[in-house]
Design a protein around this motif. Structure first.
Motif, PDB file in Angstrom:
ATOM      1  N   ASN A 100       0.891  -1.294  -0.215  1.00  0.00           N
ATOM      2  CA  ASN A 100      -0.056   0.149  -0.012  1.00  0.00           C
ATOM      3  C   ASN A 100       0.768   1.102   0.029  1.00  0.00           C
ATOM      4  O   ASN A 100       0.332   2.441  -0.469  1.00  0.00           O
ATOM      5  CB  ASN A 100      -0.782   0.067   1.122  1.00  0.00           C
ATOM      6  N   ALA A 101       2.093   1.193   0.590  1.00  0.00           N
ATOM      7  CA  ALA A 101       2.953   2.157   0.433  1.00  0.00           C
ATOM      8  C   ALA A 101       3.288   2.499  -1.099  1.00  0.00           C
ATOM      9  O   ALA A 101       3.540   3.676  -1.327  1.00  0.00           O
ATOM     10  CB  ALA A 101       4.125   2.072   1.455  1.00  0.00           C
ATOM     11  N   HIS A 102       3.575   1.608  -1.845  1.00  0.00           N
ATOM     12  CA  HIS A 102       3.770   1.735  -3.131  1.00  0.00           C
ATOM     13  C   HIS A 102       2.533   2.210  -3.848  1.00  0.00           C
ATOM     14  O   HIS A 102       2.789   2.995  -4.911  1.00  0.00           O
ATOM     15  CB  HIS A 102       4.304   0.485  -3.718  1.00  0.00           C
ATOM     16  N   ARG A 103       1.382   1.784  -3.470  1.00  0.00           N
ATOM     17  CA  ARG A 103       0.385   2.283  -4.194  1.00  0.00           C
ATOM     18  C   ARG A 103       0.234   3.829  -3.853  1.00  0.00           C
ATOM     19  O   ARG A 103      -0.141   4.553  -4.698  1.00  0.00           O
ATOM     20  CB  ARG A 103      -0.955   1.641  -3.705  1.00  0.00           C
ATOM     21  N   LEU A 104       0.357   4.013  -2.527  1.00  0.00           N
ATOM     22  CA  LEU A 104       0.465   5.520  -2.234  1.00  0.00           C
ATOM     23  C   LEU A 104       1.421   6.439  -3.169  1.00  0.00           C
ATOM     24  O   LEU A 104       1.157   7.624  -3.608  1.00  0.00           O
ATOM     25  CB  LEU A 104       0.656   5.811  -0.756  1.00  0.00           C
ATOM     26  N   THR A 105       2.568   5.971  -3.337  1.00  0.00           N
ATOM     27  CA  THR A 105       3.611   6.655  -4.062  1.00  0.00           C
ATOM     28  C   THR A 105       2.901   6.893  -5.522  1.00  0.00           C
ATOM     29  O   THR A 105       3.264   7.720  -6.178  1.00  0.00           O
ATOM     30  CB  THR A 105       4.932   5.797  -4.136  1.00  0.00           C
ATOM     31  N   LYS A 106       2.226   5.844  -6.060  1.00  0.00           N
ATOM     32  CA  LYS A 106       1.573   6.083  -7.389  1.00  0.00           C
ATOM     33  C   LYS A 106       0.557   7.090  -7.473  1.00  0.00           C
ATOM     34  O   LYS A 106       0.417   7.893  -8.249  1.00  0.00           O
ATOM     35  CB  LYS A 106       1.135   4.608  -7.806  1.00  0.00           C
ATOM     36  N   LEU A 107      -0.169   7.055  -6.368  1.00  0.00           N
ATOM     37  CA  LEU A 107      -1.294   8.141  -6.258  1.00  0.00           C
ATOM     38  C   LEU A 107      -0.379   9.505  -6.128  1.00  0.00           C
ATOM     39  O   LEU A 107      -0.820  10.323  -6.873  1.00  0.00           O
ATOM     40  CB  LEU A 107      -2.039   7.930  -4.881  1.00  0.00           C
ATOM     41  N   ALA A 108       0.611   9.688  -5.569  1.00  0.00           N
ATOM     42  CA  ALA A 108       1.237  10.848  -5.313  1.00  0.00           C
ATOM     43  C   ALA A 108       1.873  11.280  -6.599  1.00  0.00           C
ATOM     44  O   ALA A 108       1.707  12.539  -7.152  1.00  0.00           O
ATOM     45  CB  ALA A 108       2.272  10.807  -4.140  1.00  0.00           C
ATOM     46  N   GLN A 151      -8.438  11.697  -0.431  1.00  0.00           N
ATOM     47  CA  GLN A 151      -7.949  10.726  -1.577  1.00  0.00           C
ATOM     48  C   GLN A 151      -7.343   9.635  -1.308  1.00  0.00           C
ATOM     49  O   GLN A 151      -7.445   8.803  -1.937  1.00  0.00           O
ATOM     50  CB  GLN A 151      -6.978  12.058  -2.199  1.00  0.00           C
ATOM     51  N   VAL A 152      -6.289   9.817  -0.139  1.00  0.00           N
ATOM     52  CA  VAL A 152      -5.809   8.557   0.462  1.00  0.00           C
ATOM     53  C   VAL A 152      -6.655   7.194   0.808  1.00  0.00           C
ATOM     54  O   VAL A 152      -6.854   6.373   0.630  1.00  0.00           O
ATOM     55  CB  VAL A 152      -5.000   9.117   1.414  1.00  0.00           C
TER      56      VAL A 152
END
Length: 228
Positions: A100-108, A151-152
């Protein structure tokens, strides 16, 4: 120039290598024309969302080291990080799943905040020792770089950016990434592992001058079977 960096937030050499690359870019005449693309990699794909071990315990099991030997390895990595300008507290990291941290980076990244989010997550894990599978931590860290809580939450409650993250993991296999960090500079030069800033700078200058030949150079890295 594009630099693709495969890394995992649980990898100490990834944070070290990232900082060394940044030090090289600070000296690179064409740094404003460099794009860094953060690619996901999972060192512990089967890790859960709660902390179940310690850094020392993982090293003892993974390398068959004594408690003293494991601690010496930890201190050695922390010393390497210190030389790169990082006050890394590797001994006390809280290891959990990082998907999920990687997914968050994609969102960012989709919001133009990918670099800031990447740095904030590394800092949270290695310096503040926060577990990155924790929902509240991810929300708070995202807010710190200017991403709205809603958004998160929407991302975490859906499968948004799951396909993009899994595509990175599949691409890593295709490229032959077995340990991270792994850098691909403009599709010409592959660098496996952290590299001294001076070496990064040399490669950047070579690639910019279009004089580099396709090659692989290796440094300190972590793979699913351990660090080397």
């Amino acid at each position: 120039m594009k630099i693709e960096m495969y890394s995992d937030y649980a990898c100490p050499f990834c944070y070290i290598g990232k900082r060394q690359l940044e030090q090289a870019l600070a000296q690179f005449e064409h740094a404003d024309d460099v794009e860094i693309v953060h690619k996901a990699f999972e060192l512990y794909p089967h890790a859960g969302d709660s902390v179940s071990n310690t850094t020392q315990g993982r090293i003892e099991r993974k390398y068959g080291k004594s408690p003293t030997g494991a601690m010496q390895m930890i201190r050695g990595i922390e010393a390497m990080a210190n030389k790169a300008g990082l006050a890394m507290n590797y001994e006390n990291v809280q290891n959990t799943n990082t998907f999920n941290a990687h997914r968050l980076t994609k969102l960012a990244h989709s919001l133009g905040k990918g670099d800031a989010m990447n740095e904030r997550l590394f800092q949270a894990y290695f310096i503040e020792n926060l577990p990155l599978a924790n929902r509240d931590n991810l929300i708070r860290l995202a807010e710190a770089v200017g991403i709205a809580r809603e958004q998160v939450e929407n991302m975490l409650d859906s499968d948004a950016f799951t396909a993009e993250t899994r595509a990175d993991l599949a691409q890593a296999q295709q490229v032959g990434v077995q340990a991270v960090p792994f850098f691909v500079v403009d599709g010409q030069v592959s660098l496996a592992g952290s590299q001294p800033a001076a070496h990064f700078l040399s490669v950047l200058n070579q690639v910019w001058a279009d004089s580099a030949q396709p090659l692989l150079q290796e440094g300190a890295a972590c793979g699913v079977d351990g660090c080397r």
